[in-house]
Design a protein around this motif. Structure first.
Motif, PDB file in Angstrom:
ATOM      1  N   GLN A 177       2.404 -18.271-136.815  1.00 32.93           N
ATOM      2  CA  GLN A 177       2.887 -17.092-136.108  1.00 32.93           C
ATOM      3  C   GLN A 177       1.828 -16.004-136.228  1.00 32.93           C
ATOM      4  OE1 GLN A 177       6.740 -15.711-137.302  1.00 32.93           O
ATOM      5  NE2 GLN A 177       6.628 -13.848-136.074  1.00 32.93           N
ATOM      6  N   TYR A 178       1.209 -15.675-135.123  1.00 28.42           N
ATOM      7  CA  TYR A 178       0.094 -14.728-135.125  1.00 28.42           C
ATOM      8  C   TYR A 178       0.586 -13.297-134.972  1.00 28.42           C
ATOM      9  CZ  TYR A 178      -2.562 -18.999-134.430  1.00 28.42           C
ATOM     10  OH  TYR A 178      -3.093 -20.248-134.589  1.00 28.42           O
ATOM     11  N   PRO A 179      -0.250 -12.337-135.344  1.00 29.38           N
ATOM     12  CA  PRO A 179       0.161 -10.929-135.237  1.00 29.38           C
ATOM     13  C   PRO A 179       0.336 -10.501-133.793  1.00 29.38           C
ATOM     14  CG  PRO A 179      -2.169 -11.097-135.790  1.00 29.38           C
ATOM     15  CD  PRO A 179      -1.607 -12.472-135.909  1.00 29.38           C
ATOM     16  N   ARG A 180       1.183  -9.507-133.586  1.00 25.85           N
ATOM     17  CA  ARG A 180       1.416  -8.944-132.266  1.00 25.85           C
ATOM     18  C   ARG A 180       0.781  -7.568-132.183  1.00 25.85           C
ATOM     19  NH1 ARG A 180       7.785  -9.370-132.296  1.00 25.85           N
ATOM     20  NH2 ARG A 180       7.334  -8.872-134.488  1.00 25.85           N
ATOM     21  N   PHE A 181       0.352  -7.178-130.981  1.00 26.28           N
ATOM     22  CA  PHE A 181      -0.301  -5.897-130.780  1.00 26.28           C
ATOM     23  C   PHE A 181       0.374  -5.150-129.640  1.00 26.28           C
ATOM     24  CE2 PHE A 181      -3.465  -8.754-132.558  1.00 26.28           C
ATOM     25  CZ  PHE A 181      -4.013  -7.993-133.581  1.00 26.28           C
ATOM     26  N   TRP A 182       0.344  -3.819-129.729  1.00 26.57           N
ATOM     27  CA  TRP A 182       0.895  -2.957-128.695  1.00 26.57           C
ATOM     28  C   TRP A 182      -0.184  -2.006-128.211  1.00 26.57           C
ATOM     29  CZ3 TRP A 182       3.822  -5.229-132.267  1.00 26.57           C
ATOM     30  CH2 TRP A 182       5.092  -5.716-131.886  1.00 26.57           C
ATOM     31  N   GLY A 183      -0.176  -1.721-126.915  1.00 28.72           N
ATOM     32  CA  GLY A 183      -1.145  -0.810-126.334  1.00 28.72           C
ATOM     33  C   GLY A 183      -0.739   0.635-126.495  1.00 28.72           C
ATOM     34  N   ALA A 184      -1.597   1.534-125.998  1.00 25.47           N
ATOM     35  CA  ALA A 184      -1.328   2.968-126.101  1.00 25.47           C
ATOM     36  C   ALA A 184      -0.067   3.359-125.336  1.00 25.47           C
ATOM     37  CB  ALA A 184      -2.527   3.761-125.587  1.00 25.47           C
ATOM     38  N   ASP A 185       0.315   2.538-124.357  1.00 31.48           N
ATOM     39  CA  ASP A 185       1.527   2.826-123.581  1.00 31.48           C
ATOM     40  C   ASP A 185       2.794   2.333-124.258  1.00 31.48           C
ATOM     41  OD1 ASP A 185       1.138   0.128-123.351  1.00 31.48           O
ATOM     42  OD2 ASP A 185       1.079   0.093-121.154  1.00 31.48           O
ATOM     43  N   GLY A 186       2.650   1.731-125.438  1.00 32.75           N
ATOM     44  CA  GLY A 186       3.801   1.238-126.166  1.00 32.75           C
ATOM     45  C   GLY A 186       4.262  -0.136-125.744  1.00 32.75           C
ATOM     46  N   GLU A 187       3.561  -0.732-124.766  1.00 34.75           N
ATOM     47  CA  GLU A 187       3.930  -2.057-124.286  1.00 34.75           C
ATOM     48  C   GLU A 187       3.146  -3.135-125.034  1.00 34.75           C
ATOM     49  OE1 GLU A 187       6.324  -2.766-122.130  1.00 34.75           O
ATOM     50  OE2 GLU A 187       6.809  -0.625-122.032  1.00 34.75           O
ATOM     51  N   PRO A 188       3.708  -4.326-125.191  1.00 36.33           N
ATOM     52  CA  PRO A 188       2.983  -5.411-125.873  1.00 36.33           C
ATOM     53  C   PRO A 188       1.706  -5.785-125.121  1.00 36.33           C
ATOM     54  CG  PRO A 188       5.318  -5.925-125.643  1.00 36.33           C
ATOM     55  CD  PRO A 188       5.083  -4.721-124.809  1.00 36.33           C
ATOM     56  N   VAL A 189       0.649  -6.053-125.871  1.00 32.53           N
ATOM     57  CA  VAL A 189      -0.596  -6.551-125.297  1.00 32.53           C
ATOM     58  C   VAL A 189      -0.516  -8.071-125.320  1.00 32.53           C
ATOM     59  CG1 VAL A 189      -3.107  -6.624-125.488  1.00 32.53           C
ATOM     60  CG2 VAL A 189      -1.867  -4.539-126.120  1.00 32.53           C
ATOM     61  N   VAL A 190      -0.409  -8.673-124.153  1.00 31.67           N
ATOM     62  CA  VAL A 190      -0.162 -10.114-124.076  1.00 31.67           C
ATOM     63  C   VAL A 190      -1.418 -10.903-124.417  1.00 31.67           C
ATOM     64  CG1 VAL A 190       0.582 -12.004-122.604  1.00 31.67           C
ATOM     65  CG2 VAL A 190       1.650  -9.736-122.369  1.00 31.67           C
ATOM     66  N   LYS A 191      -2.495 -10.651-123.687  1.00 28.07           N
ATOM     67  CA  LYS A 191      -3.742 -11.368-123.943  1.00 28.07           C
ATOM     68  C   LYS A 191      -4.593 -10.542-124.912  1.00 28.07           C
ATOM     69  CE  LYS A 191      -3.883 -13.898-119.577  1.00 28.07           C
ATOM     70  NZ  LYS A 191      -4.679 -14.218-118.374  1.00 28.07           N
ATOM     71  N   ASN A 192      -4.270 -10.651-126.185  1.00 31.73           N
ATOM     72  CA  ASN A 192      -4.927  -9.828-127.197  1.00 31.73           C
ATOM     73  C   ASN A 192      -5.968 -10.593-128.001  1.00 31.73           C
ATOM     74  OD1 ASN A 192      -3.459 -11.399-129.037  1.00 31.73           O
ATOM     75  ND2 ASN A 192      -1.766  -9.935-129.083  1.00 31.73           N
ATOM     76  N   GLY A 193      -6.222 -11.838-127.653  1.00 34.92           N
ATOM     77  CA  GLY A 193      -7.206 -12.640-128.379  1.00 34.92           C
ATOM     78  C   GLY A 193      -6.580 -13.731-129.210  1.00 34.92           C
ATOM     79  N   THR A 194      -5.310 -13.555-129.592  1.00 29.01           N
ATOM     80  CA  THR A 194      -4.685 -14.562-130.442  1.00 29.01           C
ATOM     81  C   THR A 194      -4.473 -15.881-129.698  1.00 29.01           C
ATOM     82  OG1 THR A 194      -2.480 -13.704-129.866  1.00 29.01           O
ATOM     83  CG2 THR A 194      -3.508 -12.854-131.866  1.00 29.01           C
ATOM     84  N   GLN A 195      -4.534 -15.846-128.348  1.00 34.09           N
ATOM     85  CA  GLN A 195      -4.386 -17.093-127.596  1.00 34.09           C
ATOM     86  C   GLN A 195      -5.569 -18.030-127.831  1.00 34.09           C
ATOM     87  OE1 GLN A 195      -4.835 -14.123-126.250  1.00 34.09           O
ATOM     88  NE2 GLN A 195      -6.453 -14.169-124.703  1.00 34.09           N
ATOM     89  N   ASN A 196      -6.650 -17.512-128.408  1.00 32.15           N
ATOM     90  CA  ASN A 196      -7.830 -18.338-128.689  1.00 32.15           C
ATOM     91  C   ASN A 196      -7.749 -19.045-130.043  1.00 32.15           C
ATOM     92  OD1 ASN A 196      -9.186 -17.548-126.267  1.00 32.15           O
ATOM     93  ND2 ASN A 196      -9.720 -15.608-127.248  1.00 32.15           N
ATOM     94  N   PHE A 197      -6.790 -18.633-130.872  1.00 38.06           N
ATOM     95  CA  PHE A 197      -6.689 -19.234-132.198  1.00 38.06           C
ATOM     96  C   PHE A 197      -6.268 -20.694-132.099  1.00 38.06           C
ATOM     97  CE2 PHE A 197      -5.587 -14.857-134.139  1.00 38.06           C
ATOM     98  CZ  PHE A 197      -6.942 -14.563-134.214  1.00 38.06           C
ATOM     99  N   LYS A 198      -6.775 -21.486-132.999  1.00 41.49           N
ATOM    100  CA  LYS A 198      -6.451 -22.910-133.052  1.00 41.49           C
ATOM    101  C   LYS A 198      -5.913 -23.236-134.441  1.00 41.49           C
ATOM    102  CE  LYS A 198     -10.081 -24.077-129.718  1.00 41.49           C
ATOM    103  NZ  LYS A 198     -10.477 -22.674-129.488  1.00 41.49           N
ATOM    104  N   GLY A 199      -4.614 -23.008-134.632  1.00 45.71           N
ATOM    105  CA  GLY A 199      -4.017 -23.234-135.933  1.00 45.71           C
ATOM    106  C   GLY A 199      -4.432 -22.181-136.937  1.00 45.71           C
ATOM    107  N   CYS A 200      -4.152 -22.441-138.200  1.00 50.93           N
ATOM    108  CA  CYS A 200      -4.544 -21.514-139.259  1.00 50.93           C
ATOM    109  C   CYS A 200      -4.534 -22.269-140.579  1.00 50.93           C
ATOM    110  CB  CYS A 200      -3.597 -20.316-139.311  1.00 50.93           C
ATOM    111  SG  CYS A 200      -1.894 -20.766-139.720  1.00 50.93           S
ATOM    112  N   ARG A 201      -4.896 -21.578-141.648  1.00 51.13           N
ATOM    113  CA  ARG A 201      -4.923 -22.177-142.979  1.00 51.13           C
ATOM    114  C   ARG A 201      -3.685 -21.743-143.766  1.00 51.13           C
ATOM    115  NH1 ARG A 201     -10.288 -24.144-143.536  1.00 51.13           N
ATOM    116  NH2 ARG A 201     -11.128 -24.098-141.409  1.00 51.13           N
ATOM    117  N   ASP A 202      -3.346 -22.517-144.775  1.00 52.97           N
ATOM    118  CA  ASP A 202      -2.194 -22.177-145.624  1.00 52.97           C
ATOM    119  C   ASP A 202      -2.611 -21.167-146.676  1.00 52.97           C
ATOM    120  OD1 ASP A 202      -3.839 -23.926-146.989  1.00 52.97           O
ATOM    121  OD2 ASP A 202      -2.185 -24.915-148.053  1.00 52.97           O
ATOM    122  N   SER A 203      -3.105 -20.032-146.222  1.00 50.70           N
ATOM    123  CA  SER A 203      -3.659 -19.008-147.097  1.00 50.70           C
ATOM    124  C   SER A 203      -2.839 -17.737-147.012  1.00 50.70           C
ATOM    125  CB  SER A 203      -5.112 -18.702-146.702  1.00 50.70           C
ATOM    126  OG  SER A 203      -5.640 -17.656-147.493  1.00 50.70           O
TER     127      SER A 203
END
Length: 269
Positions: free
Chosen positions: A224-250
């Motif tokens: 579950q990746y972090p979520r980001f909001w723009g200056a307008d208070g709306e969610p930023v959909v394409k914020n870069g997390t769509q490029n992630f490929k899994g994660c570590r158990d860290s």
């Protein structure tokens, strides 16, 4: 009254595993925020300020503040200047080691600050333990122990009581995101680590460990990746997390070093 220790790690803290908590140590009783002798995990930590009446926050914080780094202020107790017993602690002529300021020095200066019309004191950096030379207080090594160079639990309590007695307030920086330099990335121990959407393998640089947090290099397919909001208070959909490929158990993000300068997507800042 009871107090709670609230921990904030990296914005990419994804998974919480088994926490290796520091057990109660009688030798550290003067500096240990945790008074629960049977605590085995951070959620078990607790402490009581005996015979203390809670001081409520003001309704309005708009008044003169004085911000200071305790080590760079006033040295009120020279006996704690080299309290770790190393050769890399106290040097009033340099900028890389500690100057010697402490809680006792700040307490001795309260009348001066109050006389200037100061009503709020903001402590820059954490009161928690740093490396012996870490006078800037921005690299905590343990989230349960106060820094021996600054003062004991009792000395901090006395300082806070004196501040409140003058009609003043104090804010302590709960600084957890910039921790000590104990962890590195494989292949990049002596240089900046580039962003990796699959995360890097992390290693401990030496024998010192965080008691409450651990690294992990096992890959997980879902995170579950972090979520980001723009200056307008709306969610930023394409914020870069769509490029992630899994994660570590860290319990830390292991994507590389945080970008300090330049314009980057939120995920790289």
């Amino acid at each position: 009254m009871p107090f709670a220790i609230v921990l904030h790690l990296s914005p990419f803290l994804l998974l919480v595993g088994l926490l290796l908590a520091l057990r109660f140590d009688p030798e550290q009783i003067e500096w240990n925020l945790n008074q629960n002798t049977t605590a085995i995990a951070p959620l078990d930590y607790s402490g009581i300020w005996e015979n203390h009446t809670h001081q409520p926050s003001p309704d309005n914080w708009r008044f003169p503040f004085y911000t200071l780094t305790v080590d760079r202020f006033i040295n009120g107790d020279p006996t704690n200047d080299d309290i770790n017993g190393t050769a890399w602690e106290h040097d009033i002529t340099g900028t890389q080691l500690r100057y010697g300021g402490d809680v006792a020095g700040l307490q001795d200066t309260l009348d001066y600050l109050a006389g200037m019309g100061i009503r709020g004191i903001y402590i820059s950096g954490t009161p928690l333990i740093n490396a012996p030379w870490g006078g800037d207080a921005f690299s905590p090594l343990d989230m349960t122990l106060l820094d021996h160079h600054l003062g004991t639990v009792k000395e901090w309590q006395d300082l806070i009581a004196d501040i409140h007695a003058r009609g003043m307030y104090i804010i302590l920086e709960n600084l957890m995101a910039t921790m000590g330099d104990l962890i590195g990335f494989e292949g990049y121990l002596n240089e900046s680590t580039p962003l990796s959407y699959t995360e890097h393998n992390a290693v401990w640089k030496g024998s010192r460990r965080y008691h409450d947090f651990d690294i992990g290099n096992t890959k997980r397919s879902y995170c579950q990746y972090p979520r980001f909001w723009g200056a307008d208070g709306e969610p930023v959909v394409k914020n870069g997390t769509q490029n992630f490929k899994g994660c570590r158990d860290s319990e830390f993000d292991q994507y590389g070093d945080v970008e300090a300068f330049g314009l980057y997507p939120e995920v790289r800042q």
